[in-house]
Write an enzyme that holds these catalytic residues in place. Sequence first.
Site, PDB file in Angstrom:
ATOM      1  N   LYS A 101      -7.302  -4.965  -3.154  1.00 28.88           N
ATOM      2  CA  LYS A 101      -7.833  -5.638  -2.128  1.00 28.88           C
ATOM      3  C   LYS A 101      -9.097  -4.751  -1.764  1.00 28.88           C
ATOM      4  O   LYS A 101      -8.413  -3.533  -1.850  1.00 28.88           O
ATOM      5  CB  LYS A 101      -7.325  -6.031  -0.708  1.00 28.88           C
ATOM      6  CG  LYS A 101      -5.645  -4.839  -0.219  1.00 28.88           C
ATOM      7  CD  LYS A 101      -5.102  -5.416   1.166  1.00 28.88           C
ATOM      8  CE  LYS A 101      -4.244  -4.431   0.698  1.00 28.88           C
ATOM      9  NZ  LYS A 101      -4.676  -3.298   1.817  1.00 28.88           N
ATOM     10  N   CYS A 129      -2.255  -3.012   7.551  1.00 27.35           N
ATOM     11  CA  CYS A 129      -2.007  -3.709   6.711  1.00 27.35           C
ATOM     12  C   CYS A 129      -0.438  -4.400   6.527  1.00 27.35           C
ATOM     13  O   CYS A 129      -0.744  -5.593   6.282  1.00 27.35           O
ATOM     14  CB  CYS A 129      -1.624  -2.629   5.599  1.00 27.35           C
ATOM     15  SG  CYS A 129      -3.911  -2.210   4.501  1.00 27.35           S
ATOM     16  N   ASP A 150       0.831  -1.060  -0.017  1.00 31.03           N
ATOM     17  CA  ASP A 150       0.100   0.029   0.174  1.00 31.03           C
ATOM     18  C   ASP A 150       0.807   1.479  -0.036  1.00 31.03           C
ATOM     19  O   ASP A 150       0.040   2.665   0.308  1.00 31.03           O
ATOM     20  CB  ASP A 150      -1.527   0.119   1.047  1.00 31.03           C
ATOM     21  CG  ASP A 150      -1.764  -1.050   1.417  1.00 31.03           C
ATOM     22  OD1 ASP A 150      -1.102  -1.517   0.083  1.00 31.03           O
ATOM     23  OD2 ASP A 150      -2.965  -0.997   1.761  1.00 31.03           O
TER      24      ASP A 150
HETATM   25  C1  VGL Z   1      -4.552   0.512   5.145  1.00 28.70           C
HETATM   26  C2  VGL Z   1      -6.700   1.601   7.301  1.00 28.70           C
HETATM   27  C3  VGL Z   1      -7.148   1.042   6.549  1.00 28.70           C
HETATM   28  C4  VGL Z   1      -3.684  -0.207   5.481  1.00 28.70           C
HETATM   29  C5  VGL Z   1      -5.452   0.482   4.963  1.00 28.70           C
HETATM   30  O1  VGL Z   1      -2.641  -0.136   4.598  1.00 28.70           O
HETATM   31  O2  VGL Z   1      -2.703  -0.075   6.456  1.00 28.70           O
HETATM   32  N1  VGL Z   1      -5.150   1.290   6.916  1.00 28.70           N
HETATM   33  N2  VGL Z   1      -6.879   0.547   4.996  1.00 28.70           N
END
Ligand code: VGL
Length: 198
Positions: free
Chosen positions: A99, A147, A14
């Site tokens: 995702k 994540c 991410d």
């Molecule tokens: C994430 C919060 C919400 C992450 C993703 O990538 O850590 N955190 N969605």
Amino acid sequence: MIRWDERTALLVVDVQNDFADPAGGLSVSGGDEVVPTVNAAIAAAEAAGAGVLYTQDWHPPETPHFARDGGIWPVHCVQDTWGAAFHPQLRVSGEVVRKGTGGEDGYSGFTVRDPASGHPSDTLLESLLRDRGVTTVAVAGLATDYCVRATALDAVQRGFATFVLIDAVRAVDLQPGDGARAFEAMRRAGVRSARAIP
Ligand code: VGL
Ligand code: ZN
């Protein structure tokens, strides 16, 4: 330092504008600082023939993941927006696993959860790793306490030798100390710490 080889894969979690850019929708403090470190890990992994795989948080405009639809998060990483795109300086050279694409909730690159039933289902990540004969993974990216943590815990639980690259991750820290607690939870589960850069 981690030793890269063909049976090791780097999981880049991410590294998207909404997390990594200070102007992002769910900006992680120091998020952009991981980009050069992650790039160094990618280059080292590639040079040794290790696979590099990327995850991308990829939400529809409405999802129970977002506070305005009943979840806890500000709007972030909406499909095909600037915020969902990889950070412009990130070196992208490998498969991408998205995702949340159908409105599922969840943080791990390996699993998503049906927002209504909570029922988990697998993403393609594990089969991509198994197909390559990967036995060891190293996790880098954002965010340590969501994540990265969930992906590393799933990896170790699925039998991969698992490392977290401590200089290539940053935490959201909704509550102060969340990042430190995430490191501790990973350590207890058998995730080892390593550095991306010596
Ligand atoms: C994430 C919060 C919400 C992450 C993703 O990538 O850590 N955190 N969605
Ligand atoms: Zn998300």
